[in-house]
Design a protein around this motif. Sequence first.
Motif, PDB file in Angstrom:
ATOM      1  N   ASP A   1       6.721   1.028   4.736  1.00  0.00           N
ATOM      2  CA  ASP A   1       6.459  -0.236   4.547  1.00  0.00           C
ATOM      3  C   ASP A   1       7.403  -1.208   5.544  1.00  0.00           C
ATOM      4  O   ASP A   1       7.831  -2.383   5.098  1.00  0.00           O
ATOM      5  CB  ASP A   1       7.018  -0.746   3.102  1.00  0.00           C
ATOM      6  CG  ASP A   1       8.392  -0.410   2.876  1.00  0.00           C
ATOM      7  OD1 ASP A   1       9.116   0.359   3.694  1.00  0.00           O
ATOM      8  OD2 ASP A   1       8.909  -0.805   1.809  1.00  0.00           O
TER       9      ASP A   1
ATOM     10  N   HIS B   1       0.610   4.688  -2.737  1.00  0.00           N
ATOM     11  CA  HIS B   1       1.382   4.582  -3.921  1.00  0.00           C
ATOM     12  C   HIS B   1       2.649   4.932  -3.357  1.00  0.00           C
ATOM     13  O   HIS B   1       3.896   4.643  -3.989  1.00  0.00           O
ATOM     14  CB  HIS B   1       0.899   5.485  -5.104  1.00  0.00           C
ATOM     15  CG  HIS B   1       1.598   5.357  -6.347  1.00  0.00           C
ATOM     16  ND1 HIS B   1       2.746   6.263  -6.763  1.00  0.00           N
ATOM     17  CD2 HIS B   1       1.856   4.436  -7.146  1.00  0.00           C
ATOM     18  CE1 HIS B   1       3.301   5.821  -7.719  1.00  0.00           C
ATOM     19  NE2 HIS B   1       2.697   4.729  -7.991  1.00  0.00           N
ATOM     20  N   GLU B   2       2.902   6.380  -2.749  1.00  0.00           N
ATOM     21  CA  GLU B   2       4.113   6.721  -2.357  1.00  0.00           C
ATOM     22  C   GLU B   2       4.805   5.574  -1.314  1.00  0.00           C
ATOM     23  O   GLU B   2       6.040   5.716  -1.496  1.00  0.00           O
ATOM     24  CB  GLU B   2       3.959   7.922  -1.755  1.00  0.00           C
ATOM     25  CG  GLU B   2       5.118   8.779  -1.177  1.00  0.00           C
ATOM     26  CD  GLU B   2       4.795   9.989  -0.421  1.00  0.00           C
ATOM     27  OE1 GLU B   2       5.307  10.279   0.686  1.00  0.00           O
ATOM     28  OE2 GLU B   2       3.922  10.692  -0.899  1.00  0.00           O
TER      29      GLU B   2
ATOM     30  N   PHE C   1       4.584   2.065  -1.213  1.00  0.00           N
ATOM     31  CA  PHE C   1       4.770   1.054  -1.555  1.00  0.00           C
ATOM     32  C   PHE C   1       5.047   0.688  -3.167  1.00  0.00           C
ATOM     33  O   PHE C   1       5.544  -0.271  -3.928  1.00  0.00           O
ATOM     34  CB  PHE C   1       3.341  -0.167  -1.330  1.00  0.00           C
ATOM     35  CG  PHE C   1       3.067  -0.285  -0.037  1.00  0.00           C
ATOM     36  CD1 PHE C   1       3.685  -1.289   0.671  1.00  0.00           C
ATOM     37  CD2 PHE C   1       1.965   0.316   0.535  1.00  0.00           C
ATOM     38  CE1 PHE C   1       3.538  -1.396   2.123  1.00  0.00           C
ATOM     39  CE2 PHE C   1       1.589   0.194   1.899  1.00  0.00           C
ATOM     40  CZ  PHE C   1       2.438  -0.628   2.510  1.00  0.00           C
ATOM     41  N   GLY C   2       4.930   1.906  -3.586  1.00  0.00           N
ATOM     42  CA  GLY C   2       5.400   2.181  -5.131  1.00  0.00           C
ATOM     43  C   GLY C   2       4.572   1.339  -6.130  1.00  0.00           C
ATOM     44  O   GLY C   2       5.080   0.932  -7.193  1.00  0.00           O
ATOM     45  N   GLU C   3       3.372   1.159  -5.510  1.00  0.00           N
ATOM     46  CA  GLU C   3       2.291   0.486  -6.583  1.00  0.00           C
ATOM     47  C   GLU C   3       1.196   1.077  -6.448  1.00  0.00           C
ATOM     48  O   GLU C   3       0.606   1.934  -5.451  1.00  0.00           O
ATOM     49  CB  GLU C   3       2.478  -1.157  -6.342  1.00  0.00           C
ATOM     50  CG  GLU C   3       2.221  -1.469  -4.922  1.00  0.00           C
ATOM     51  CD  GLU C   3       2.481  -2.993  -4.620  1.00  0.00           C
ATOM     52  OE1 GLU C   3       1.373  -3.577  -4.546  1.00  0.00           O
ATOM     53  OE2 GLU C   3       3.343  -3.402  -4.637  1.00  0.00           O
ATOM     54  N   GLN C   4       0.094   0.775  -7.399  1.00  0.00           N
ATOM     55  CA  GLN C   4      -1.029   1.585  -7.162  1.00  0.00           C
ATOM     56  C   GLN C   4      -2.139   0.647  -6.111  1.00  0.00           C
ATOM     57  O   GLN C   4      -1.758  -0.639  -6.227  1.00  0.00           O
ATOM     58  CB  GLN C   4      -1.986   1.177  -8.563  1.00  0.00           C
ATOM     59  CG  GLN C   4      -1.295   2.371  -9.744  1.00  0.00           C
ATOM     60  CD  GLN C   4      -1.163   3.697  -9.323  1.00  0.00           C
ATOM     61  OE1 GLN C   4      -2.355   4.287  -8.594  1.00  0.00           O
ATOM     62  NE2 GLN C   4       0.114   4.408  -9.378  1.00  0.00           N
TER      63      GLN C   4
END
Length: 131
Positions: A71, A101-102, A104-107
Amino acid sequence: DTDRSRGLGDVYKRQTLNLAQAYKWADNQEKCIEVLRNEDCSAWRDEFLLPKYVLEDDYESAYNLMAKVGDNNGVLTATAYRDWPIFKEIRKETKFSDLFHEIFGEQLRENVNVGNEKMINEENVANKEVQ
């Protein structure tokens, strides 16, 4: 002048990617590949290489570069991955959504901004009808 040259070079790279993309979505993958192979991409930065790999259907190289970039890129953002048409086919891949997801920590939810605009417009219409 170096910044100006780089800026013009970036515009050319974007135009090249967009031309290749136009051929791809017109079901002419051969011409898409030809456009990309006619370019010397050896000095391309990540934000140009990753879409190039995707257009070439070289998903493994795209995944490797995506993981490397993480990111930390002002162009390859969560929004770019969600909304940029170049990514529309790879977004269907489980590996892509898992990696997204890995990083950005979001779906991964496609076209979040487009959907919000549509929802806002529908709410505006509904509010006007009520008034």
